[in-house]
Design an enzyme around this catalytic site. Sequence first.
Site, PDB file in Angstrom:
ATOM      1  N   ASP A   1       1.083  -1.137  -0.038  1.00  0.00           N
ATOM      2  CA  ASP A   1      -0.227  -0.239  -0.258  1.00  0.00           C
ATOM      3  C   ASP A   1       0.833   0.912   0.477  1.00  0.00           C
ATOM      4  OD1 ASP A   1      -1.820  -1.994   0.901  1.00  0.00           O
ATOM      5  OD2 ASP A   1      -1.923  -1.501   2.934  1.00  0.00           O
TER       6      ASP A   1
ATOM      7  N   GLU B   1       3.467  -8.628  11.610  1.00  0.00           N
ATOM      8  CA  GLU B   1       2.894  -8.997  10.592  1.00  0.00           C
ATOM      9  C   GLU B   1       4.307  -8.097   9.385  1.00  0.00           C
ATOM     10  OE1 GLU B   1       0.731  -5.442  10.413  1.00  0.00           O
ATOM     11  OE2 GLU B   1       0.094  -5.572   7.884  1.00  0.00           O
TER      12      GLU B   1
HETATM   13  O1  LIG Z   1      -2.804  -1.714   5.824  1.00  0.00           O
HETATM   14  C1  LIG Z   1      -4.406  -1.199   5.150  1.00  0.00           C
HETATM   15  O2  LIG Z   1      -5.028  -1.284   5.914  1.00  0.00           O
HETATM   16  C2  LIG Z   1      -4.475  -2.871   4.164  1.00  0.00           C
HETATM   17  C3  LIG Z   1      -4.667  -2.239   3.694  1.00  0.00           C
HETATM   18  O3  LIG Z   1      -5.780  -3.434   2.811  1.00  0.00           O
HETATM   19  O4  LIG Z   1      -3.122  -3.553   3.784  1.00  0.00           O
HETATM   20  C4  LIG Z   1      -1.740  -4.039   4.737  1.00  0.00           C
HETATM   21  O5  LIG Z   1      -2.877  -5.207   5.392  1.00  0.00           O
HETATM   22  C5  LIG Z   1      -3.037  -5.693   5.039  1.00  0.00           C
HETATM   23  C6  LIG Z   1      -3.534  -7.646   5.766  1.00  0.00           C
HETATM   24  O6  LIG Z   1      -2.880  -7.980   6.345  1.00  0.00           O
HETATM   25  C7  LIG Z   1      -2.168  -6.560   3.543  1.00  0.00           C
HETATM   26  O7  LIG Z   1      -3.095  -6.957   2.626  1.00  0.00           O
HETATM   27  C8  LIG Z   1      -1.878  -5.847   2.792  1.00  0.00           C
HETATM   28  O8  LIG Z   1      -0.503  -6.425   2.010  1.00  0.00           O
HETATM   29  C9  LIG Z   1      -1.156  -5.105   3.523  1.00  0.00           C
HETATM   30  O9  LIG Z   1      -0.872  -3.187   2.899  1.00  0.00           O
END
Ligand SMILES: O=C(O)[C@@H](CO)O[C@H]1O[C@H](CO)[C@@H](O)[C@H](O)[C@H]1O
Length: 429
Positions: free
Chosen positions: A152, A382
């Site tokens: 992101d 994470e």
């Molecule tokens: O930051 C956020 O709110 C979300 C938005 O989708 O994104 C993060 O978390 C997700 C869930 O783990 C991952 O799928 C993504 O890769 C990561 O960047």
Amino acid sequence: MRMNDFGGYTVPAQGLYPFQWNWDSAIVSAGWAVFDEARAWEELEKLFSGQWEDGMVPSIVFHRPSNTYFPGPDIWGTPQKPSKSTGITQPPVAALSVRFLYEHTENPELAEQKLVSLFPKLLAWHRWWYKARDPENTGVVAILHPWESGMDNSPAWDESMKFPIDKLPRYVRCDLNHVDSCMRPTQETYDRYLTLLHRFKAANFYDPSRLYWISPFRVTDLCVNSILIRANRDLRWLALRLEKDDIVKEIDEWLNKGFEGFKQLWDEDSGLFKCKDQLTGKLANAPISAAFLPLFAGVATKEQADKLTHNLERWLGQVNYGVPSMDPEDHRFEPLRYWRGPVWIIMNWMISNGLRHYGYDELADRIKDDSISLTTKAGLREYFDPLTGDGAGGRNFSWTAAMCLAWLDRPAAIAIGHKMSGPKKHLNA
Ligand SMILES: O=C(O)[C@@H](CO)O[C@H]1O[C@H](CO)[C@@H](O)[C@H](O)[C@H]1O
């Protein structure tokens, strides 16, 4: 994994991410497969229960409400299809997991049955990618929101995110209740995420035939495109099992076009692949870890692979634990901020897997060893600081656990993605 099991689907991390995320779930199902096959299939079925009529599989499926994440179902406002969901997608990992589950099954009858029911859904999703996200037939697909890439907050989007911010309804972020703000995207970045969301919603509720043309953010992303090519290889492998010759031909076309399409993403000066802004035609000036993913796709030539590994060795020389999500010598490198420096185990898996296919076993082993050290030292976090090895972001993270099960705990020959297949001409590796 059991702790984060919310009944047929696994949340990435409680509190921080309380719904079913698309590529997280695909990876998590490979983890389940190692100790509970039926549950592994269920994870994928639950994900595909959120598939849209046009084939898209949303980035998040909101099976049940939660007020610990923003933006949730009320903001997205998608029609019930059949669950509420986001109106955008995420990297198409699922075909890799289906192949992994099918190939390593201890219950062939169940696997056959699940393959038959999941195959048309996978195919519809891959077709959607080409129809909705490559209507100009370039061989590579576009993402329209940084959330679609899975990375992101990557510096690869900095230039492409410079569109004007719209007047937004007042909103309160939830991520900062769980994670320190120095690790998360800035407020301005969130305003841009939300600007895109509201514009897409205004386009007849995320109408896929319109979004490509109206989005002020349209990028060829290395992560999605590399995963799509690799997933096409596994979809092809599955199509052969099901004796679907016409579909094999259709997938071969995608692979042919993909090999051509990737050529425009190579930057000879830096010896790296780069993401590309489709609206300006410029390569993104950002050396990010996704630069190595064309190895995972098997689309890099031998010469390109040599240059990539040269760069990778330089990066690894600057940190204690690889692979940082951006070149540690770049002035934008931040060891703890989202996608601007930290190590993600799923990226390590894809990079290590790609290196192995190209014969760089020593480097592949180094990355696997670093991943074992990080998860042993810091737990199932994470992501991780590449300098100190400290864990960061969410705790008790599902895909990190799944990677331990399906990759780190297994010999390379039976780990997820152990074999890259496809016609000979598509196997540069
Ligand atoms: O930051 C956020 O709110 C979300 C938005 O989708 O994104 C993060 O978390 C997700 C869930 O783990 C991952 O799928 C993504 O890769 C990561 O960047």
